[in-house]
Design an enzyme around this catalytic site. Sequence first.
Site, PDB file in Angstrom:
ATOM      1  N   GLY A  12      -1.523  68.206  10.000  1.00 19.12           N
ATOM      2  CA  GLY A  12      -1.468  69.326  10.942  1.00 19.12           C
ATOM      3  C   GLY A  12      -0.518  70.416  10.489  1.00 19.12           C
ATOM      4  O   GLY A  12       0.218  70.265   9.502  1.00 19.12           O
ATOM      5  N   ASP A  13      -0.584  71.557  11.168  1.00 17.08           N
ATOM      6  CA  ASP A  13       0.289  72.713  10.908  1.00 17.08           C
ATOM      7  C   ASP A  13       0.130  73.272   9.503  1.00 17.08           C
ATOM      8  O   ASP A  13       1.088  73.776   8.908  1.00 17.08           O
ATOM      9  CB  ASP A  13       1.766  72.349  11.153  1.00 17.08           C
ATOM     10  CG  ASP A  13       1.997  71.853  12.566  1.00 17.08           C
ATOM     11  OD1 ASP A  13       1.309  72.352  13.476  1.00 17.08           O
ATOM     12  OD2 ASP A  13       2.842  70.965  12.753  1.00 17.08           O
ATOM     13  N   LYS A  16      -3.966  76.601  10.015  1.00 13.91           N
ATOM     14  CA  LYS A  16      -5.361  76.752  10.448  1.00 13.91           C
ATOM     15  C   LYS A  16      -5.555  78.007  11.286  1.00 13.91           C
ATOM     16  O   LYS A  16      -6.558  78.699  11.169  1.00 13.91           O
ATOM     17  CB  LYS A  16      -5.793  75.524  11.278  1.00 13.91           C
ATOM     18  CG  LYS A  16      -5.751  74.213  10.505  1.00 13.91           C
ATOM     19  CD  LYS A  16      -6.084  73.022  11.387  1.00 13.91           C
ATOM     20  CE  LYS A  16      -5.029  72.711  12.415  1.00 13.91           C
ATOM     21  NZ  LYS A  16      -3.747  72.227  11.878  1.00 13.91           N
ATOM     22  N   GLY A  40      -0.803  73.758  18.095  1.00 10.74           N
ATOM     23  CA  GLY A  40      -0.039  75.007  18.162  1.00 10.74           C
ATOM     24  C   GLY A  40      -0.456  75.832  16.966  1.00 10.74           C
ATOM     25  O   GLY A  40      -0.098  75.499  15.844  1.00 10.74           O
ATOM     26  N   HIS A  41      -1.268  76.839  17.177  1.00 10.91           N
ATOM     27  CA  HIS A  41      -1.795  77.659  16.081  1.00 10.91           C
ATOM     28  C   HIS A  41      -1.167  79.052  16.159  1.00 10.91           C
ATOM     29  O   HIS A  41      -1.406  79.789  17.111  1.00 10.91           O
ATOM     30  CB  HIS A  41      -3.323  77.739  16.164  1.00 10.91           C
ATOM     31  CG  HIS A  41      -3.989  76.401  16.020  1.00 10.91           C
ATOM     32  ND1 HIS A  41      -5.327  76.202  16.169  1.00 10.91           N
ATOM     33  CD2 HIS A  41      -3.471  75.174  15.725  1.00 10.91           C
ATOM     34  CE1 HIS A  41      -5.616  74.921  15.971  1.00 10.91           C
ATOM     35  NE2 HIS A  41      -4.500  74.275  15.718  1.00 10.91           N
ATOM     36  N   GLN A 224      -4.965  69.772  14.686  1.00 11.04           N
ATOM     37  CA  GLN A 224      -4.324  68.656  13.954  1.00 11.04           C
ATOM     38  C   GLN A 224      -4.865  68.610  12.501  1.00 11.04           C
ATOM     39  O   GLN A 224      -5.246  69.631  11.970  1.00 11.04           O
ATOM     40  CB  GLN A 224      -4.529  67.318  14.666  1.00 11.04           C
ATOM     41  CG  GLN A 224      -3.800  67.191  15.995  1.00 11.04           C
ATOM     42  CD  GLN A 224      -4.521  67.826  17.163  1.00 11.04           C
ATOM     43  OE1 GLN A 224      -5.680  67.579  17.388  1.00 11.04           O
ATOM     44  NE2 GLN A 224      -3.829  68.654  17.926  1.00 11.04           N
ATOM     45  N   THR A 301       6.203  71.800  20.191  1.00 13.03           N
ATOM     46  CA  THR A 301       7.373  71.103  20.750  1.00 13.03           C
ATOM     47  C   THR A 301       8.691  71.626  20.192  1.00 13.03           C
ATOM     48  O   THR A 301       9.758  71.231  20.668  1.00 13.03           O
ATOM     49  CB  THR A 301       7.293  69.592  20.428  1.00 13.03           C
ATOM     50  OG1 THR A 301       7.210  69.449  19.005  1.00 13.03           O
ATOM     51  CG2 THR A 301       6.085  68.949  21.069  1.00 13.03           C
TER      52      THR A 301
HETATM   53  P1  GDP Z   1      -1.714  75.385  12.397  1.00  8.33           P
HETATM   54  O1  GDP Z   1      -1.349  74.440  13.487  1.00  8.33           O
HETATM   55  O2  GDP Z   1      -2.432  74.707  11.285  1.00  8.33           O
HETATM   56  O3  GDP Z   1      -2.436  76.607  12.886  1.00  8.33           O
HETATM   57  O4  GDP Z   1      -0.331  75.892  11.775  1.00  8.33           O
HETATM   58  P2  GDP Z   1       0.969  76.344  12.600  1.00  8.33           P
HETATM   59  O5  GDP Z   1       0.714  77.682  13.179  1.00  8.33           O
HETATM   60  O6  GDP Z   1       1.430  75.279  13.511  1.00  8.33           O
HETATM   61  O7  GDP Z   1       2.027  76.387  11.434  1.00  8.33           O
HETATM   62  C1  GDP Z   1       1.880  77.206  10.319  1.00  8.33           C
HETATM   63  C2  GDP Z   1       3.061  78.195  10.284  1.00  8.33           C
HETATM   64  O8  GDP Z   1       3.118  78.812   9.018  1.00  8.33           O
HETATM   65  C3  GDP Z   1       2.918  79.335  11.264  1.00  8.33           C
HETATM   66  O9  GDP Z   1       4.194  79.720  11.702  1.00  8.33           O
HETATM   67  C4  GDP Z   1       2.259  80.449  10.455  1.00  8.33           C
HETATM   68  O10 GDP Z   1       2.594  81.750  10.926  1.00  8.33           O
HETATM   69  C5  GDP Z   1       2.895  80.210   9.123  1.00  8.33           C
HETATM   70  N1  GDP Z   1       2.072  80.539   7.939  1.00  8.33           N
HETATM   71  C6  GDP Z   1       0.733  80.414   7.761  1.00  8.33           C
HETATM   72  N2  GDP Z   1       0.407  80.686   6.487  1.00  8.33           N
HETATM   73  C7  GDP Z   1       1.576  80.964   5.855  1.00  8.33           C
HETATM   74  C8  GDP Z   1       1.919  81.287   4.499  1.00  8.33           C
HETATM   75  O11 GDP Z   1       1.076  81.346   3.615  1.00  8.33           O
HETATM   76  N3  GDP Z   1       3.255  81.471   4.233  1.00  8.33           N
HETATM   77  C9  GDP Z   1       4.218  81.397   5.189  1.00  8.33           C
HETATM   78  N4  GDP Z   1       5.480  81.594   4.825  1.00  8.33           N
HETATM   79  N5  GDP Z   1       3.927  81.094   6.466  1.00  8.33           N
HETATM   80  C10 GDP Z   1       2.632  80.880   6.773  1.00  8.33           C
HETATM   81  P1  IMO Z   2      -1.913  71.502  15.087  1.00 11.97           P
HETATM   82  O1  IMO Z   2      -3.291  71.773  15.612  1.00 11.97           O
HETATM   83  C1  IMO Z   2       1.096  68.575  13.942  1.00 11.97           C
HETATM   84  C2  IMO Z   2       1.083  64.779  16.154  1.00 11.97           C
HETATM   85  C3  IMO Z   2       2.296  64.470  17.016  1.00 11.97           C
HETATM   86  C4  IMO Z   2       2.312  62.951  16.908  1.00 11.97           C
HETATM   87  C5  IMO Z   2       0.822  62.600  16.905  1.00 11.97           C
HETATM   88  C6  IMO Z   2       0.271  62.175  18.269  1.00 11.97           C
HETATM   89  O2  IMO Z   2      -0.921  72.527  15.461  1.00 11.97           O
HETATM   90  O3  IMO Z   2      -1.964  71.217  13.625  1.00 11.97           O
HETATM   91  P2  IMO Z   2      -0.359  63.559  20.456  1.00 11.97           P
HETATM   92  O4  IMO Z   2       0.490  64.415  21.362  1.00 11.97           O
HETATM   93  O5  IMO Z   2      -1.516  64.261  19.854  1.00 11.97           O
HETATM   94  O6  IMO Z   2      -0.768  62.265  21.106  1.00 11.97           O
HETATM   95  O7  IMO Z   2       0.635  63.140  19.254  1.00 11.97           O
HETATM   96  O8  IMO Z   2       0.148  63.747  16.462  1.00 11.97           O
HETATM   97  N1  IMO Z   2       0.432  66.082  16.441  1.00 11.97           N
HETATM   98  C7  IMO Z   2       0.516  67.164  15.641  1.00 11.97           C
HETATM   99  N2  IMO Z   2       1.254  67.363  14.519  1.00 11.97           N
HETATM  100  N3  IMO Z   2       0.273  69.540  14.398  1.00 11.97           N
HETATM  101  C8  IMO Z   2      -0.487  69.326  15.497  1.00 11.97           C
HETATM  102  O9  IMO Z   2      -1.447  70.184  15.890  1.00 11.97           O
HETATM  103  C9  IMO Z   2      -0.345  68.118  16.205  1.00 11.97           C
HETATM  104  N4  IMO Z   2      -0.900  67.601  17.317  1.00 11.97           N
HETATM  105  C10 IMO Z   2      -0.434  66.362  17.442  1.00 11.97           C
HETATM  106  O10 IMO Z   2       3.468  65.059  16.489  1.00 11.97           O
HETATM  107  O11 IMO Z   2       2.836  62.576  15.660  1.00 11.97           O
HETATM  108 MG    MG Z   3       0.350  73.790  14.514  1.00  8.43          MG
END
Ligand code: GDP
Ligand code: IMO
Ligand code: MG
Length: 424
Positions: A12-13, A16, A40-41, A224, A301
């Site tokens: 995750g994170d 996306k 959290g996107h 995720q 979180t």
């Molecule tokens: P998601 O859950 O997959 O949508 O990713 P998140 O938004 O939770 O986490 C990705 C973080 O990295 C966010 O704060 C984005 O703004 C940031 N981000 C995405 N692509 C890049 C990149 O290429 N470089 C940097 N430095 N940040 C990025």
């Molecule tokens: P995005 O879409 C990263 C992780 C939690 C925990 C496990 C189970 O932003 O990539 P849950 O609350 O789903 O039962 O927790 O999954 N988790 C994530 N980790 N990015 C996420 O979403 C997540 N959604 C859940 O930290 O380990």
């Molecule tokens: Mg995220």
Amino acid sequence: MQSLAIVGSQWGDEGKGKITDLLGQKCDVVVRYQGGNNAGHTIIVGDKKIVLHLIPSGILHDHCTSVVGHGVVFDPEAFQVELEDVRNSGVEVTPDKLKISENCAVITSYNKLLDGLRENQGPVKIGTTGKGIGPAYEDKVSRKGLKLKDLLDKDLLIQKLRNNLQEKEILFKHLYGSDFPTVEEEAEHLFKLGKNVAPYLTDTFSFLDHALRENKKVLYEGAQGVLLDIDYGSYPFVTSSSTGAGGIYTGAGLPGQSIQEVLGITKAYTTRVGEGPFPTELFDELGEKIQTIGGEFGATTGRKRRCGWLDLPLLKYTVKASNMTSIALTKLDVLCHVDTLKICTGYKYKGQTIDCAYPGIDLSQVEPIYVEMECFKDTFETDNLSDTLKTYIETIEKFIGIPVGILAYGPERSEIKFKKEYFN
Ligand code: GDP
Ligand code: IMO
Ligand code: MG
């Protein structure tokens, strides 16, 4: 190309939201098919930061319809807050732009309560987001859950809540010793919230069916990552939904339709939030440096994300598990700040050397094998990449057998290079 899936290839994170937002410019419909507000996107547009949890990342484009498919578990309370936040950022949200399946499973107060109690008092801590995701999917599968359409009929709501709470009452009272809302209180609460969701509720199956028949361009936005998938992930340290491409067929409602491209979003290193094994985790200053420079804090979180090197055996596995056709490599700019660069190309496991993290392997027992790479210090100002970065990319492509189609080097919309065309 008419349909594309965006799937997280790690824990995750991976970025996306940013990629969905960018490709959303080129498509007609963006669909969330699983998970809930555990996601959290983050999308950065100029000086604005928009974090989406339940609402698909297509919402930032006026020409795009955002759909929440029936595979999503939906917290109407969290939705109300998110809707207000998104509107306050200047984004218009109307029932034309946002369509929510009336068959989404509802996350109730009991689900959130139970999630928290298990994490605090249970024998195994998963490190969940505390949003009630697991308990809500349990209710759905046990056939005692509520659907969003049930929120519109108070009598039915009371009847269904009674059925739902009967067993839980015993857990709350006798196992956890916790207070909990009465059926009447919960019914009143959900009935009120249901009124806010009602304008957006629709039969998203038929909406998508029409859109696909009319050759609309559809993007499926995963939440995720595959390593958190209930079947394909590092069980039990996973979430409770099918996060991979397989989840699209049931969660969006897409029987028999083919998805032409599965784009795996891949961070140039690895992060994980919550508990569970993480073979390439860095416990030293370098890990902290990546965490700080990468701003690696959970978007839902606020927890610190654990950081480590890119793990190719895991990536090779998730590419297979979701039949990915290309990947987007994100956060390359973060690695430009490190003076040591490693990549994991195999594991020593039970006396053998393996290069793919097939399921069944105990990730807590593997010893990663690293190759030290030359560092890259690209500024990405021109289209020319340094030879060292090219080698990093080619090493990945050769290992996983599919191309890197996108390079991201910053959170802004403009900080991206396309090596491949999508939705052309
Ligand atoms: P998601 O859950 O997959 O949508 O990713 P998140 O938004 O939770 O986490 C990705 C973080 O990295 C966010 O704060 C984005 O703004 C940031 N981000 C995405 N692509 C890049 C990149 O290429 N470089 C940097 N430095 N940040 C990025
Ligand atoms: P995005 O879409 C990263 C992780 C939690 C925990 C496990 C189970 O932003 O990539 P849950 O609350 O789903 O039962 O927790 O999954 N988790 C994530 N980790 N990015 C996420 O979403 C997540 N959604 C859940 O930290 O380990
Ligand atoms: Mg995220």
